[in-house]
Design a protein around this motif. Structure first.
Motif, PDB file in Angstrom:
ATOM      1  N   ALA A  44      45.221  85.587  60.136  1.00  0.00           N
ATOM      2  CA  ALA A  44      46.238  85.982  61.121  1.00  0.00           C
ATOM      3  C   ALA A  44      46.591  84.720  61.892  1.00  0.00           C
ATOM      4  O   ALA A  44      45.712  83.922  62.190  1.00  0.00           O
ATOM      5  CB  ALA A  44      45.691  87.054  62.062  1.00  0.00           C
ATOM      6  N   HIS A  45      47.865  84.535  62.192  1.00  0.00           N
ATOM      7  CA  HIS A  45      48.229  83.302  62.910  1.00  0.00           C
ATOM      8  C   HIS A  45      48.009  83.477  64.411  1.00  0.00           C
ATOM      9  O   HIS A  45      48.225  84.564  64.956  1.00  0.00           O
ATOM     10  CB  HIS A  45      49.665  82.879  62.587  1.00  0.00           C
ATOM     11  N   ILE A  46      47.559  82.388  65.058  1.00  0.00           N
ATOM     12  CA  ILE A  46      47.324  82.484  66.515  1.00  0.00           C
ATOM     13  C   ILE A  46      48.518  81.982  67.317  1.00  0.00           C
ATOM     14  O   ILE A  46      48.577  82.202  68.525  1.00  0.00           O
ATOM     15  CB  ILE A  46      46.065  81.710  66.977  1.00  0.00           C
TER      16      ILE A  46
ATOM     17  N   ASP B 283      50.929  77.691  63.718  1.00  0.00           N
ATOM     18  CA  ASP B 283      52.326  77.317  63.430  1.00  0.00           C
ATOM     19  C   ASP B 283      53.008  78.133  62.332  1.00  0.00           C
ATOM     20  O   ASP B 283      53.908  77.638  61.660  1.00  0.00           O
ATOM     21  CB  ASP B 283      52.394  75.813  63.107  1.00  0.00           C
ATOM     22  N   GLU B 284      52.601  79.396  62.203  1.00  0.00           N
ATOM     23  CA  GLU B 284      53.290  80.289  61.256  1.00  0.00           C
ATOM     24  C   GLU B 284      54.712  80.557  61.710  1.00  0.00           C
ATOM     25  O   GLU B 284      55.610  80.768  60.904  1.00  0.00           O
ATOM     26  CB  GLU B 284      52.516  81.609  61.129  1.00  0.00           C
ATOM     27  N   GLU B 285      54.909  80.553  63.043  1.00  0.00           N
ATOM     28  CA  GLU B 285      56.256  80.831  63.568  1.00  0.00           C
ATOM     29  C   GLU B 285      57.212  79.665  63.290  1.00  0.00           C
ATOM     30  O   GLU B 285      58.417  79.819  63.416  1.00  0.00           O
ATOM     31  CB  GLU B 285      56.196  81.122  65.075  1.00  0.00           C
ATOM     32  N   LEU B 286      56.676  78.500  62.927  1.00  0.00           N
ATOM     33  CA  LEU B 286      57.526  77.340  62.625  1.00  0.00           C
ATOM     34  C   LEU B 286      57.865  77.277  61.142  1.00  0.00           C
ATOM     35  O   LEU B 286      58.950  76.842  60.762  1.00  0.00           O
ATOM     36  CB  LEU B 286      56.832  76.048  63.065  1.00  0.00           C
TER      37      LEU B 286
HETATM   38 ZN   LIG Z   1      56.308  86.320  64.590  1.00  0.00          ZN
END
Ligand SMILES: [Zn+2]
Length: 393
Positions: free
Chosen positions: A72-74, A137-140
Motif C-alpha cells: 500500500a502506498h504511504i 510516490d504512487e501518486e506521482l
Molecule cells: Zn490516490
C-alpha cells in the motif's frame, strides 16, 4: 488532534490508522509517515527495512513457503482547499468514521493489513514469508517504486491494498501520458503565410485524434484518449507565429496494449496531419521526475500497463474461496483507476490481486473518510487473504 510523530504503542487498528494519517506524506515528502510506519511495523512484530527510495518494508517469516507481498502506498495527494474540510485532514475520529487525508488512499488499508498480519503470528498451518511494504510516490507515477520493491523481494504473489469496499479486484485499465509535439516555423504575424503555425496544426491533430479507434475490454473497460494540457512557444508571443506546440494526452489502456502500440497508433495520425501542413512532429511518452524523501532522483516514462487475472485460476480461486468462507461479498471486479498492480501484474506478470477497506470514491476528496466497521472488516479480509496464500510447503 496533533499531527506530530506519536509513539506506536498499541496494536489496535483504529489507533494505527490514526497514527499513519497523522504523519504527513504528501508526495514526494513521505518521510514523516515512513518513520511512523517503521515504528508501527516494529511494534507489530515485523523486522523492518527501508530501501534507497524510502520504501518501508516489514517482514514476518512463517517458515518454508511462498513469499507474499502486500503493498500500500504511504504518500498522499495534497489536502487541497482546507475550507472544504469540516474535520482535521491530519486525522479525526468522528462518530463511527475516521476522517483524514489518506485514510482511504491508502493508509487505512495499510493499517488493516499490518493488524491482520500481527494477529496471524502463531496461527497453525501457515508457511512462507509475508512482506508488507509502505511504498512511496504512487501518486506521482504508478509502478516505479513498487518496481524497486519487487527487485528486492521477488514475491510469488502480490496483494495490492487500495480501496475496494472490501471486495476482490483482479485487474484495472492502464495509463499512459502521451506528449505530442508539433514543430512548425515562426514568422512575423503580419506575414503568417511565411511561417507554419504549430498551434493551428495541433488543432487539426486534436480533431483527427478524436477518430482514433480505441479498444474496449470486456473486463477492464474502454480505452480513452483525453487531452489534458497544451502549451505553445514562444509564450507569450509578441507578433510571432508560434513555432512549437506540445499537447499532453491521458491515454487509458486495456489489456494487450503496450507503450509501443499506443505511440505508434497516435504517432501515425499526428505524422500524417503534420505532413499535410509541412510541419514536423514527435510523439513520445511524457516523463515524471522527482526526488524521493531519501534523496533518490527518479526520472521515468509515464506508462502503467493494464492487467487482468483469470478468475478461474490461482491465486484468485483460493483468495475468493477464503473470502467467501469468511462471509465477504462474492463480487469480483476491476478498479477504474490505476494502481501499483500495473507494475507487478501488468509489467512483470506476477500473480496479483487487490483488496482494501474504504470507498474508492472517497479518495482525493475533502473529508476523505472510512467507517470503523469497514476498517475492521478489512482486517478480517486481509487475514483471510494472507492465510489463503501463506501455505506451508
Ligand atoms: Zn490516490
Amino acid at each position: 488532534m496533533t499531527s506530530g510523530p506519536r509513539p506506536a504503542t498499541t496494536t489496535d487498528v483504529v489507533t494505527t490508522a490514526l497514527e499513519l494519517v497523522g504523519a504527513a506524506s504528501v508526495s514526494p515528502d513521505a518521510g514523516p509517515a515512513a518513520k511512523i510506519l517503521a515504528a508501527v511495523l516494529e511494534s507489530h512484530g515485523f523486522a523492518v527495512s527501508v530501501d534507497d527510495w524510502g520504501n518501508t518494508l516489514g517482514h514476518i517469516d512463517f517458515g518454508p513457503g511462498p513469499t507474499v507481498l502486500f503493498d500500500a502506498h504511504i504518500d498522499t495527494v495534497e489536502v487541497g482547499d482546507r475550507s472544504r474540510w469540516t474535520h482535521d485532514p491530519a486525522g479525526e475520529l468522528v462518530g463511527d468514521r475516521i476522517v483524514g487525508r489518506g485514510i482511504v488512499d491508502t493508509k487505512g488499508p495499510l493499517a488493516a493489513a499490518i493488524t491482520a498480519a500481527h494477529r496471524m503470528v502463531g496461527q497453525p498451518g501457515l508457511g512462507g514469508r509475508l512482506v508488507i511494504s509502505g511504498s512511496v510516490d504512487e501518486e506521482l507515477a504508478e509502478g516505479p517504486s513498487l518496481g524497486r520493491i519487487l527487485d528486492d523481494v521477488n514475491p510469488d504473489v502480490v496483494v495490492i491494498g487500495e480501496p475496494s469496499a472490501n471486495t476482490l479486484r483482479i485487474g484495472q485499465r492502464g495509463r499512459a501520458e502521451v506528449e505530442v509535439e508539433i514543430i512548425g516555423a515562426s514568422s512575423h504575424s503580419a506575414f503568417p503565410e511565411s511561417g507554419i503555425n504549430a498551434v493551428e496544426v495541433m488543432a487539426e491533430v486534436i480533431i483527427a485524434l478524436r477518430d482514433l479507434p480505441l479498444r474496449t475490454d470486456p473486463h477492464v473497460g474502454t480505452g480513452l484518449l483525453t487531452l489534458v494540457s497544451i502549451r505553445s512557444e514562444p509564450y507569450p508571443s509578441q507578433s510571432t507565429v508560434p513555432s512549437r506546440c506540445v499537447a499532453v494526452f491521458d491515454r487509458r489502456t486495456v489489456v494487450g496494449e503496450s507503450d509501443t502500440t499506443i505511440l505508434d497508433d497516435i504517432g501515425a495520425v499526428v505524422e500524417s496531419v503534420a505532413h499535410e501542413y509541412g510541419a514536423g512532429s514527435v510523439t513520445r511518452l511524457a516523463r515524471a521526475r522527482w526526488q524521493t524523501w531519501r534523496g533518490r532522483n527518479v526520472d521515468v516514462p509515464i506508462y502503467a500497463p493494464a492487467w487482468y487475472e483469470e478468475p478461474q485460476e490461482w491465486p484468485v480461486t483460493d483468495v475468493m474461496a477464503a473470502l467467501r468462507r469468511n462471509d465477504f461479498d462474492a463480487t469480483i471486479g476491476t478498479w477504474k483507476f490505476c494502481t501499483h498492480g500495473s507494475e507487478s501484474a501488468g509489467r512483470r506478470s506476477i500473480p496479483t490481486v487487490g483488496f482494501g477497506p474504504g470507498d474508492p470514491g472517497q479518495a482525493h476528496t475533502p473529508d476523505e473518510s472510512m467507517s470503523l466497521a469497514e476498517l475492521r472488516a478489512g482486517v478480517e479480509g486481509y487475514r483471510a487473504i494472507f492465510s489463503a496464500l501463506l501455505v506451508a510447503r
